[in-house]
Design a protein around this motif. Structure first.
Motif, mmCIF file in Angstrom:
data_model
loop_
_atom_site.group_PDB
_atom_site.id
_atom_site.type_symbol
_atom_site.label_atom_id
_atom_site.label_comp_id
_atom_site.label_asym_id
_atom_site.label_seq_id
_atom_site.Cartn_x
_atom_site.Cartn_y
_atom_site.Cartn_z
ATOM 1 N N GLY A 18 0.812 -1.212 0.000
ATOM 2 C CA GLY A 18 0.000 0.000 0.000
ATOM 3 C C GLY A 18 0.843 1.257 0.000
ATOM 4 O O GLY A 18 0.411 2.307 -0.485
ATOM 5 N N GLY A 19 2.061 1.160 0.488
ATOM 6 C CA GLY A 19 2.956 2.300 0.481
ATOM 7 C C GLY A 19 3.308 2.785 -0.914
ATOM 8 O O GLY A 19 3.641 3.948 -1.113
ATOM 9 N N LEU A 20 3.207 1.907 -1.896
ATOM 10 C CA LEU A 20 3.510 2.301 -3.271
ATOM 11 C C LEU A 20 2.527 3.344 -3.795
ATOM 12 O O LEU A 20 2.863 4.103 -4.705
ATOM 13 C CB LEU A 20 3.500 1.076 -4.190
ATOM 14 C CG LEU A 20 4.582 0.035 -3.923
ATOM 15 C CD1 LEU A 20 4.365 -1.180 -4.817
ATOM 16 C CD2 LEU A 20 5.967 0.621 -4.106
ATOM 17 N N ALA A 21 1.354 3.409 -3.216
ATOM 18 C CA ALA A 21 0.344 4.380 -3.644
ATOM 19 C C ALA A 21 0.823 5.816 -3.414
ATOM 20 O O ALA A 21 0.337 6.743 -4.062
ATOM 21 C CB ALA A 21 -0.969 4.139 -2.918
ATOM 22 N N ALA A 30 12.362 11.026 -3.810
ATOM 23 C CA ALA A 30 11.885 10.406 -2.567
ATOM 24 C C ALA A 30 11.431 8.962 -2.768
ATOM 25 O O ALA A 30 11.125 8.277 -1.800
ATOM 26 C CB ALA A 30 10.744 11.230 -1.978
ATOM 27 N N HIS A 31 11.411 8.496 -4.003
ATOM 28 C CA HIS A 31 10.910 7.149 -4.282
ATOM 29 C C HIS A 31 11.757 6.051 -3.647
ATOM 30 O O HIS A 31 11.216 5.044 -3.195
ATOM 31 C CB HIS A 31 10.797 6.928 -5.782
ATOM 32 C CG HIS A 31 9.659 7.661 -6.405
ATOM 33 N ND1 HIS A 31 9.228 7.400 -7.675
ATOM 34 C CD2 HIS A 31 8.852 8.660 -5.952
ATOM 35 C CE1 HIS A 31 8.213 8.178 -7.980
ATOM 36 N NE2 HIS A 31 7.977 8.973 -6.936
ATOM 37 N N ALA A 32 13.057 6.228 -3.614
ATOM 38 C CA ALA A 32 13.930 5.196 -3.038
ATOM 39 C C ALA A 32 13.564 4.918 -1.584
ATOM 40 O O ALA A 32 13.557 3.755 -1.159
ATOM 41 C CB ALA A 32 15.390 5.601 -3.155
ATOM 42 N N ASP A 33 13.241 5.947 -0.830
ATOM 43 C CA ASP A 33 12.851 5.752 0.571
ATOM 44 C C ASP A 33 11.563 4.941 0.672
ATOM 45 O O ASP A 33 11.430 4.071 1.535
ATOM 46 C CB ASP A 33 12.674 7.098 1.276
ATOM 47 C CG ASP A 33 13.992 7.827 1.475
ATOM 48 O OD1 ASP A 33 15.056 7.163 1.511
ATOM 49 O OD2 ASP A 33 13.965 9.065 1.586
ATOM 50 N N VAL A 34 10.618 5.219 -0.205
ATOM 51 C CA VAL A 34 9.349 4.468 -0.203
ATOM 52 C C VAL A 34 9.615 3.011 -0.555
ATOM 53 O O VAL A 34 9.104 2.097 0.086
ATOM 54 C CB VAL A 34 8.330 5.093 -1.182
ATOM 55 C CG1 VAL A 34 7.085 4.217 -1.305
ATOM 56 C CG2 VAL A 34 7.955 6.497 -0.733
ATOM 57 N N PHE A 35 10.451 2.777 -1.575
ATOM 58 C CA PHE A 35 10.775 1.404 -1.960
ATOM 59 C C PHE A 35 11.436 0.656 -0.807
ATOM 60 O O PHE A 35 11.152 -0.530 -0.577
ATOM 61 C CB PHE A 35 11.671 1.374 -3.192
ATOM 62 C CG PHE A 35 10.994 1.847 -4.454
ATOM 63 C CD1 PHE A 35 9.686 1.491 -4.742
ATOM 64 C CD2 PHE A 35 11.674 2.641 -5.352
ATOM 65 C CE1 PHE A 35 9.066 1.922 -5.902
ATOM 66 C CE2 PHE A 35 11.060 3.075 -6.519
ATOM 67 C CZ PHE A 35 9.754 2.714 -6.798
#
Length: 57
Positions: A18-21, A30-35
């Motif tokens: 769900g964090g990918l949303a 900031a995508h690397a932190d989410v991944f």
């Protein structure tokens, strides 16, 4: 990003994915932190499978 699975059947994996949303609202930087967060959640879900009692005796 609309081609993501809606559910995996595992609540822990679904919560992690769900964090990918959030990616659409964040800058690419900031995508690397989410991944990393999603990967950590998936690893924890997978590790907890080993802790679960055997379902097939």
């Amino acid at each position: 990003m609309t081609d993501l699975l809606e559910e995996t059947g595992d609540e822990r994996a679904d919560a992690a994915l769900g964090g990918l949303a959030r990616l659409g609202a964040l800058p690419v930087s900031a995508h690397a932190d989410v991944f990393e967060e999603v990967l950590t959640g998936l690893e924890q879900a997978l590790a907890s499978v080993d802790d679960a009692p055997d379902r097939h005796p």
